[in-house]
Each structure stands twice: as C-alpha cells, then as structure tokens.
Motif scaffolding. Structure first.
Motif, mmCIF file in Angstrom:
data_model
loop_
_atom_site.group_PDB
_atom_site.id
_atom_site.type_symbol
_atom_site.label_atom_id
_atom_site.label_comp_id
_atom_site.label_asym_id
_atom_site.label_seq_id
_atom_site.Cartn_x
_atom_site.Cartn_y
_atom_site.Cartn_z
ATOM 1 N N ASN A 39 2.823 -30.373 23.591
ATOM 2 C CA ASN A 39 3.482 -29.344 23.945
ATOM 3 C C ASN A 39 4.731 -29.255 24.766
ATOM 4 O OD1 ASN A 39 2.014 -27.264 22.443
ATOM 5 N ND2 ASN A 39 0.301 -27.545 23.807
ATOM 6 N N THR A 40 5.200 -30.314 25.056
ATOM 7 C CA THR A 40 6.392 -30.637 25.925
ATOM 8 C C THR A 40 7.728 -29.991 25.199
ATOM 9 O OG1 THR A 40 6.927 -32.767 24.827
ATOM 10 C CG2 THR A 40 5.799 -32.682 27.013
ATOM 11 N N ILE A 41 7.745 -29.897 24.063
ATOM 12 C CA ILE A 41 9.129 -29.269 23.516
ATOM 13 C C ILE A 41 8.762 -27.675 23.851
ATOM 14 C CG2 ILE A 41 10.185 -28.200 21.431
ATOM 15 C CD1 ILE A 41 9.126 -31.030 20.272
ATOM 16 N N ASN A 42 7.754 -27.220 23.890
ATOM 17 C CA ASN A 42 7.555 -25.547 24.144
ATOM 18 C C ASN A 42 7.923 -25.526 25.523
ATOM 19 O OD1 ASN A 42 6.634 -25.081 21.499
ATOM 20 N ND2 ASN A 42 4.577 -25.631 22.059
ATOM 21 N N TRP A 43 7.351 -26.298 26.484
ATOM 22 C CA TRP A 43 7.739 -26.461 27.764
ATOM 23 C C TRP A 43 9.202 -26.540 28.041
ATOM 24 C CZ3 TRP A 43 4.022 -24.068 30.362
ATOM 25 C CH2 TRP A 43 2.613 -24.390 30.168
ATOM 26 N N ILE A 44 9.918 -27.317 27.370
ATOM 27 C CA ILE A 44 11.324 -27.569 27.592
ATOM 28 C C ILE A 44 12.044 -25.850 27.223
ATOM 29 C CG2 ILE A 44 13.539 -28.544 26.598
ATOM 30 C CD1 ILE A 44 11.512 -31.154 26.775
ATOM 31 N N PHE A 45 11.732 -25.694 26.070
ATOM 32 C CA PHE A 45 12.126 -24.214 25.494
ATOM 33 C C PHE A 45 11.877 -23.178 26.417
ATOM 34 C CE2 PHE A 45 12.466 -25.838 20.966
ATOM 35 C CZ PHE A 45 13.608 -26.632 20.954
ATOM 36 N N MET A 46 10.878 -23.174 27.099
ATOM 37 C CA MET A 46 10.572 -22.052 28.104
ATOM 38 C C MET A 46 11.433 -22.164 29.344
ATOM 39 S SD MET A 46 6.449 -20.923 27.498
ATOM 40 C CE MET A 46 5.716 -22.877 27.917
ATOM 41 N N ALA A 47 11.694 -23.363 29.861
ATOM 42 C CA ALA A 47 12.385 -23.416 30.824
ATOM 43 C C ALA A 47 13.855 -23.221 30.722
ATOM 44 C CB ALA A 47 12.112 -25.253 31.384
ATOM 45 N N ILE A 48 14.327 -23.638 29.411
ATOM 46 C CA ILE A 48 15.690 -23.160 29.187
ATOM 47 C C ILE A 48 15.698 -21.736 29.105
ATOM 48 C CG2 ILE A 48 17.424 -23.166 27.399
ATOM 49 C CD1 ILE A 48 16.521 -26.001 26.567
ATOM 50 N N CYS A 49 15.012 -20.824 28.645
ATOM 51 C CA CYS A 49 14.989 -19.535 28.429
ATOM 52 C C CYS A 49 14.951 -18.915 29.712
ATOM 53 C CB CYS A 49 13.848 -18.981 27.617
ATOM 54 S SG CYS A 49 13.930 -19.279 25.704
ATOM 55 N N ALA A 50 14.064 -19.207 30.754
ATOM 56 C CA ALA A 50 13.594 -18.949 32.052
ATOM 57 C C ALA A 50 14.920 -19.038 32.765
ATOM 58 C CB ALA A 50 12.693 -19.361 32.688
ATOM 59 N N ALA A 51 16.018 -20.290 32.567
ATOM 60 C CA ALA A 51 17.244 -20.373 33.500
ATOM 61 C C ALA A 51 18.162 -19.583 32.888
ATOM 62 C CB ALA A 51 17.453 -22.056 33.162
ATOM 63 N N ALA A 52 18.107 -19.223 31.384
ATOM 64 C CA ALA A 52 19.195 -18.353 31.146
ATOM 65 C C ALA A 52 18.884 -16.972 31.505
ATOM 66 C CB ALA A 52 19.128 -18.372 29.380
ATOM 67 N N MET A 53 17.716 -16.596 31.503
ATOM 68 C CA MET A 53 17.422 -15.333 31.985
ATOM 69 C C MET A 53 17.769 -15.049 33.268
ATOM 70 S SD MET A 53 13.750 -14.092 30.250
ATOM 71 C CE MET A 53 13.667 -12.635 31.210
ATOM 72 N N VAL A 54 17.422 -15.820 34.242
ATOM 73 C CA VAL A 54 17.631 -15.931 35.710
ATOM 74 C C VAL A 54 19.568 -15.975 35.745
ATOM 75 C CG1 VAL A 54 17.925 -17.277 37.829
ATOM 76 C CG2 VAL A 54 15.987 -17.225 36.712
ATOM 77 N N TYR A 55 20.208 -16.713 35.148
ATOM 78 C CA TYR A 55 21.505 -16.720 35.123
ATOM 79 C C TYR A 55 21.997 -15.232 34.681
ATOM 80 C CZ TYR A 55 26.347 -17.494 33.673
ATOM 81 O OH TYR A 55 27.540 -17.489 33.691
#
Length: 76
Positions: free
Chosen positions: A35-51
C-alpha cells in the motif's frame, strides 16, 4: 485485425500492469509495502490541504477575502 487487439492485450496485461501485479504479490508478504502508493497519495493530499489552508489564512488575515453574499449576480 485480431493481431492488433492481441497486441493491445499484450501491452496492457504484460507490460503496463506488471507493477500492479508485483504489488498484488507483495501483499502476501507485507501489507504496508503493498500500500505504499496509497500512503504516498495520502501524504500528497495532506500536504496540499495544509498549503491550501495556509493560503486561505493569509488572504483572510490580509482582508482581501471577499465574503459578500452578493458577490455573484444571481445571488442578488
């Protein structure tokens, strides 16, 4: 014409889906690895929301945010 569609099948099944087949076989060994791809996408989405939230806060503190309910003509 049959060879053309078999060529498309070969491209997708044997070449383009090979990484996904690897992840499917990896799931039997380690769930987190599969599930590394899912974790990477979740990290990208979290960073985008913070920004996005930081940008909203900047505009809100500067007072340039227009919060008038009649900002659109159809709301008048």
């Amino acid at each position: 014409m049959k060879a053309f569609f078999e060529g498309i099948q070969y491209l997708f099944v044997n070449i383009l889906f090979a990484p996904l087949d690897f992840l499917r076989s990896l799931e039997l060994k380690t769930w987190f690895g599969a599930n590394t791809i899912n974790w990477i996408f979740m990290a990208i989405c979290a960073a985008a929301m913070v920004y996005w939230i930081k940008q909203l806060r900047i505009f809100d503190e500067a007072g340039t945010e227009e919060q008038d309910t009649t900002a659109h003509s159809f709301l008048k």
